[in-house]
Scaffold this active site. Structure first.
Site, PDB file in Angstrom:
ATOM      1  N   THR A  89      14.150   5.085   9.513  1.00 50.86           N
ATOM      2  CA  THR A  89      15.177   4.053   9.704  1.00 50.86           C
ATOM      3  C   THR A  89      14.696   2.730   9.117  1.00 50.86           C
ATOM      4  O   THR A  89      13.571   2.302   9.358  1.00 50.86           O
ATOM      5  CB  THR A  89      15.494   3.915  11.208  1.00 50.86           C
ATOM      6  OG1 THR A  89      15.900   5.196  11.677  1.00 50.86           O
ATOM      7  CG2 THR A  89      16.597   2.892  11.455  1.00 50.86           C
ATOM      8  N   CYS A 124     -15.578  -6.201   1.488  1.00 49.37           N
ATOM      9  CA  CYS A 124     -16.151  -4.915   1.887  1.00 49.37           C
ATOM     10  C   CYS A 124     -17.636  -5.064   2.183  1.00 49.37           C
ATOM     11  O   CYS A 124     -18.343  -5.797   1.508  1.00 49.37           O
ATOM     12  CB  CYS A 124     -15.915  -3.951   0.734  1.00 49.37           C
ATOM     13  SG  CYS A 124     -16.778  -2.424   0.876  1.00 49.37           S
ATOM     14  N   THR A 162       0.840  -1.210   0.000  1.00 48.41           N
ATOM     15  CA  THR A 162       0.000   0.000   0.000  1.00 48.41           C
ATOM     16  C   THR A 162       0.873   1.259   0.000  1.00 48.41           C
ATOM     17  O   THR A 162       0.595   2.212  -0.736  1.00 48.41           O
ATOM     18  CB  THR A 162      -0.940  -0.017   1.231  1.00 48.41           C
ATOM     19  OG1 THR A 162      -1.732  -1.200   1.158  1.00 48.41           O
ATOM     20  CG2 THR A 162      -1.839   1.197   1.271  1.00 48.41           C
ATOM     21  N   ASN A 170      -6.228 -10.120  -7.125  1.00 45.77           N
ATOM     22  CA  ASN A 170      -6.260 -10.807  -5.828  1.00 45.77           C
ATOM     23  C   ASN A 170      -7.574 -11.538  -5.572  1.00 45.77           C
ATOM     24  O   ASN A 170      -7.628 -12.433  -4.742  1.00 45.77           O
ATOM     25  CB  ASN A 170      -5.994  -9.812  -4.699  1.00 45.77           C
ATOM     26  CG  ASN A 170      -6.859  -8.579  -4.793  1.00 45.77           C
ATOM     27  OD1 ASN A 170      -6.781  -7.829  -5.772  1.00 45.77           O
ATOM     28  ND2 ASN A 170      -7.701  -8.368  -3.806  1.00 45.77           N
TER      29      ASN A 170
HETATM   30  N1  PLP Z   1      -2.381  -5.105  -4.008  1.00 47.43           N
HETATM   31  C1  PLP Z   1      -2.860  -6.358  -4.053  1.00 47.43           C
HETATM   32  C2  PLP Z   1      -3.157  -6.981  -5.366  1.00 47.43           C
HETATM   33  C3  PLP Z   1      -3.085  -7.071  -2.864  1.00 47.43           C
HETATM   34  O1  PLP Z   1      -3.562  -8.315  -2.923  1.00 47.43           O
HETATM   35  C4  PLP Z   1      -2.792  -6.435  -1.637  1.00 47.43           C
HETATM   36  C5  PLP Z   1      -3.073  -7.132  -0.360  1.00 47.43           C
HETATM   37  O2  PLP Z   1      -3.989  -7.908  -0.245  1.00 47.43           O
HETATM   38  C6  PLP Z   1      -2.276  -5.133  -1.631  1.00 47.43           C
HETATM   39  C7  PLP Z   1      -2.082  -4.504  -2.833  1.00 47.43           C
HETATM   40  C8  PLP Z   1      -1.904  -4.429  -0.358  1.00 47.43           C
HETATM   41  O3  PLP Z   1      -0.806  -5.063   0.217  1.00 47.43           O
HETATM   42  P1  PLP Z   1      -0.244  -4.665   1.671  1.00 47.43           P
HETATM   43  O4  PLP Z   1      -1.090  -5.372   2.648  1.00 47.43           O
HETATM   44  O5  PLP Z   1       1.164  -5.130   1.694  1.00 47.43           O
HETATM   45  O6  PLP Z   1      -0.317  -3.193   1.786  1.00 47.43           O
END
Ligand code: PLP
Length: 381
Positions: free
Chosen positions: A234, A322, A67, A146
């Site tokens: 850091t 969601c 993210t 995902n």
């Molecule tokens: N992008 C995709 C396709 C994801 O599946 C996810 C997490 O499920 C993320 C971004 C976000 O990842 P993170 O939890 O490392 O911020």
């Protein structure tokens, strides 16, 4: 059976963690030996990740999660490029990290346009070609979705963008694909790439951002100038080392691992399709990513099935995490595939990882076969 959500850390990483947290715990910016030992771990980790991406270590930056990488990439690209235009292209199958960031950029005056896709969720390259304009400054796409496991051909998309536009930067959300599928950004025409440790058996709290030569974007976080001034704060040396260890292990075992995960997925679908009115979502078994299987169990709400499976010690994910009632917010991915809100509520995601085994699949299949007729009877009442 929920490895697309997160994964278990490998026992070997615990030794590494202890060594770095207890012995080599220096600050990599310190000039003394303790600091240099920490810096060595960080350099090694960067080198390992760079070699998987077939790029130079200076292109690899550690962050706290995908993210953060995505926010840095998209906001940085928009800010840097806005003198050339405000047009951004994306798909309807992006993760919330991209979606919400783009929504914010839209509120700041950027124009977000969505690419057409086929029935499995793959974007149409002809549409991309048509929609790329002189003022397009950024294209951002998810590599492996995902929710459904749909794979975008980011290599050919990257070359297409380079051919058609000298300005548009290409960001790839590789959170579900890093170390599972080849990703060579320098060769594919990818300018920015985000990934996360916890999807590949490293701890939560470490992410990766690749920044190519053309992407001279600025940082999201300012401060002490760590990570060559691109990501202050850091460095999380111990987690970066675990990330590199997990990444190199997965990368080395990739062919064998992905073959095994695909055979688990095939077995799961063979078993589950025997249940009446169970459908696969998105790409076919063989076309989708090996670790993700999305299905719809007609007449059973996923939340109910999820909790019933949980009682058997089996953990899956509901298709639409969601709780919003707006279909386009519930699951934009499934909404774009034409799902009604009720169908979205019947979707579960089964996802495999390094520690998944055939007996897990058989236990899941037995539980689904036993539970679904009972739950259907209840839901009809
Ligand atoms: N992008 C995709 C396709 C994801 O599946 C996810 C997490 O499920 C993320 C971004 C976000 O990842 P993170 O939890 O490392 O911020």
């Amino acid at each position: 059976m929920d490895n697309a959500a997160t994964t278990r850390v490998m026992p070997e990483e615990m030794e590494l963690l202890e060594k770095i947290l207890v012995e080599d715990y220096g600050n990599p910016s310190s000039l003394h030996r303790k600091g240099q030992m920490a810096e060595r771990h960080l350099m090694d980790a960067r080198q390992t990740v760079a070699s998987i991406l077939k790029t130079e270590p200076k292109r690899v930056f550690f962050t706290s999660c995908a993210t953060e990488s995505i926010n840095t990439a998209l906001r940085g690209a928009a800010l840097k490029q806005k003198r050339f235009g405000r047009h951004i292209l994306t798909s309807k199958g992006e993760h919330a990290a991209v979606r919400e960031t783009l929504k914010d950029l839209e509120n700041q005056g950027f124009k977000i346009e969505y690419l057409e896709q086929d029935a499995s969720g793959r974007i149409l390259e002809s549409d991309l070609e048509e929609k790329l304009r002189d003022d397009t400054i950024l294209v951002t796409l998810i590599h492996v979705n995902n929710e459904t496991g749909c794979i975008q051909p980011v290599d050919t998309i990257g070359s297409l963008i380079r051919q058609k536009s000298s300005r548009a930067l290409f960001h790839v959300d590789a959170t579900q694909s890093f170390c599972k599928y080849p990703l060579y950004p320098d060769r594919y025409g990818i300018d920015l790439l985000s990934a996360s440790g916890h999807k590949i058996n490293a701890p939560k709290g470490i992410g990766l951002l690749y920044k190519g030569q053309r992407a001279s974007i600025g940082p999201l976080l300012s401060g002490g100038g760590q990570e060559s001034g691109f990501r202050s704060g850091t460095e999380n040396v111990a987690f970066a080392a675990c990330f590199a260890f997990a990444a190199s292990t997965m990368w080395e075992e990739r062919s064998e691992l992905m073959e095994r995960l695909m055979s688990l997925k095939r077995l799961a679908w063979e078993e589950l399709k025997a249940v009446p009115d169970v459908f696969i979502n998105g790409p076919s078994v063989d076309e989708g990513a090996a670790h993700i299987l999305s299905i719809r169990v007609s007449g059973v709400r996923s939340e109910v099935l999820l909790h019933a499976l949980e009682d058997d010690g089996i953990y899956v994910s509901s298709g639409s995490a969601c709780s919003s009632n707006k279909p386009e917010e519930k699951s934009p991915t499934l909404h774009a595939l034409g799902f009604t809100p009720a169908q979205m509520d019947e979707t579960i995601r089964i996802s495999f990882g390094r520690y998944s085994a055939e007996e897990d699949v058989m236990a899941l299949s037995a539980a689904v076969k036993r539970l679904v007729p009972v739950l259907r009877r209840f839901s009809r009442k």
